[in-house]
Write a protein that holds these residues in place. Structure first.
Motif, PDB file in Angstrom:
ATOM      1  N   ILE A  41      35.709 -70.593 -34.438  1.00  0.00           N
ATOM      2  CA  ILE A  41      36.174 -69.685 -35.475  1.00  0.00           C
ATOM      3  C   ILE A  41      35.440 -70.026 -36.764  1.00  0.00           C
ATOM      4  O   ILE A  41      35.361 -71.190 -37.155  1.00  0.00           O
ATOM      5  N   ARG A  42      34.887 -69.008 -37.411  1.00  0.00           N
ATOM      6  CA  ARG A  42      34.130 -69.217 -38.643  1.00  0.00           C
ATOM      7  C   ARG A  42      35.068 -69.177 -39.841  1.00  0.00           C
ATOM      8  O   ARG A  42      35.653 -68.152 -40.141  1.00  0.00           O
ATOM      9  N   GLU A  79      29.858 -63.076 -41.668  1.00  0.00           N
ATOM     10  CA  GLU A  79      28.702 -63.607 -42.391  1.00  0.00           C
ATOM     11  C   GLU A  79      29.050 -63.905 -43.839  1.00  0.00           C
ATOM     12  O   GLU A  79      28.336 -64.611 -44.522  1.00  0.00           O
ATOM     13  N   GLU A  80      30.148 -63.303 -44.306  1.00  0.00           N
ATOM     14  CA  GLU A  80      30.624 -63.487 -45.666  1.00  0.00           C
ATOM     15  C   GLU A  80      32.109 -63.803 -45.608  1.00  0.00           C
ATOM     16  O   GLU A  80      32.726 -63.735 -44.549  1.00  0.00           O
ATOM     17  N   PHE A  81      32.694 -64.089 -46.767  1.00  0.00           N
ATOM     18  CA  PHE A  81      34.119 -64.407 -46.813  1.00  0.00           C
ATOM     19  C   PHE A  81      34.966 -63.250 -46.310  1.00  0.00           C
ATOM     20  O   PHE A  81      35.902 -63.431 -45.552  1.00  0.00           O
ATOM     21  N   GLU A  85      39.688 -59.862 -44.396  1.00  0.00           N
ATOM     22  CA  GLU A  85      39.577 -61.193 -43.801  1.00  0.00           C
ATOM     23  C   GLU A  85      40.846 -61.430 -42.990  1.00  0.00           C
ATOM     24  O   GLU A  85      41.885 -60.820 -43.241  1.00  0.00           O
ATOM     25  N   VAL A  86      40.774 -62.301 -42.004  1.00  0.00           N
ATOM     26  CA  VAL A  86      41.942 -62.653 -41.195  1.00  0.00           C
ATOM     27  C   VAL A  86      42.754 -63.707 -41.934  1.00  0.00           C
ATOM     28  O   VAL A  86      42.195 -64.635 -42.507  1.00  0.00           O
ATOM     29  N   ARG A 123      38.793 -60.223 -33.801  1.00  0.00           N
ATOM     30  CA  ARG A 123      37.928 -61.171 -33.105  1.00  0.00           C
ATOM     31  C   ARG A 123      36.574 -61.307 -33.815  1.00  0.00           C
ATOM     32  O   ARG A 123      36.071 -62.407 -34.021  1.00  0.00           O
ATOM     33  N   ARG A 124      35.989 -60.194 -34.211  1.00  0.00           N
ATOM     34  CA  ARG A 124      34.692 -60.252 -34.890  1.00  0.00           C
ATOM     35  C   ARG A 124      34.801 -60.920 -36.249  1.00  0.00           C
ATOM     36  O   ARG A 124      33.906 -61.668 -36.654  1.00  0.00           O
ATOM     37  N   LEU A 125      35.886 -60.666 -36.965  1.00  0.00           N
ATOM     38  CA  LEU A 125      36.074 -61.365 -38.244  1.00  0.00           C
ATOM     39  C   LEU A 125      36.237 -62.870 -38.033  1.00  0.00           C
ATOM     40  O   LEU A 125      35.812 -63.668 -38.869  1.00  0.00           O
TER      41      LEU A 125
END
Length: 124
Positions: free
Chosen positions: A9-10, A56-58, A99-100, A49-51
């Motif tokens: 997870i990013r 790539e950003e906040f 954002e999540v 899921r993609r978030l």
């Protein structure tokens, strides 16, 4: 017994000077059945899921996802995720970015974020 690796997870640091979030439920008011309802569709699961895995950003605008859907349809899905407490959205001029709410969801429902991150869309 084989184990599968969990997706990474990013988590990106919050930049300074963010606009205030749009109205959302408090972390203590998040309800599992409401979160499950918001996550019940494959498109919404894919958004989250993609978030979690590809950001790539906040935070990202809905155009970042590249979905071939009408803007009104996407707005509806993002709003449902925000109102359920899954996403946090902020208004940047005419653009809403999402954002999540990782920390809030992990605190209320341990393991849920890992389940969503590990979900893979059905190829059929």
């Amino acid at each position: 017994m084989a184990t599968t690796a969990r997706p990474a997870i990013r988590v990106l640091p919050e930049p300074p000077g963010l606009p205030e979030p749009l109205p959302e439920p408090a972390a203590a008011d998040l309800r599992l059945e409401t979160v499950f309802g918001a996550l019940s569709g494959p498109l919404r699961l894919e958004i989250v899921r993609r978030l979690l895995l590809e950001r790539e950003e906040f935070d990202h605008p809905c155009g970042w996802f590249g979905f071939d859907r009408p803007k009104s349809s996407l707005t509806h899905h993002f709003k449902a995720l925000r109102e359920a407490g899954v996403l946090r959205q902020r208004q940047y001029g005419l653009e809403r970015r999402s954002e999540v709410r990782i920390d809030d969801l992990n605190a209320r429902f341990p393991g849920l974020i890992d389940l969503v991150a590990g979900w893979e869309p059905d190829a059929s």
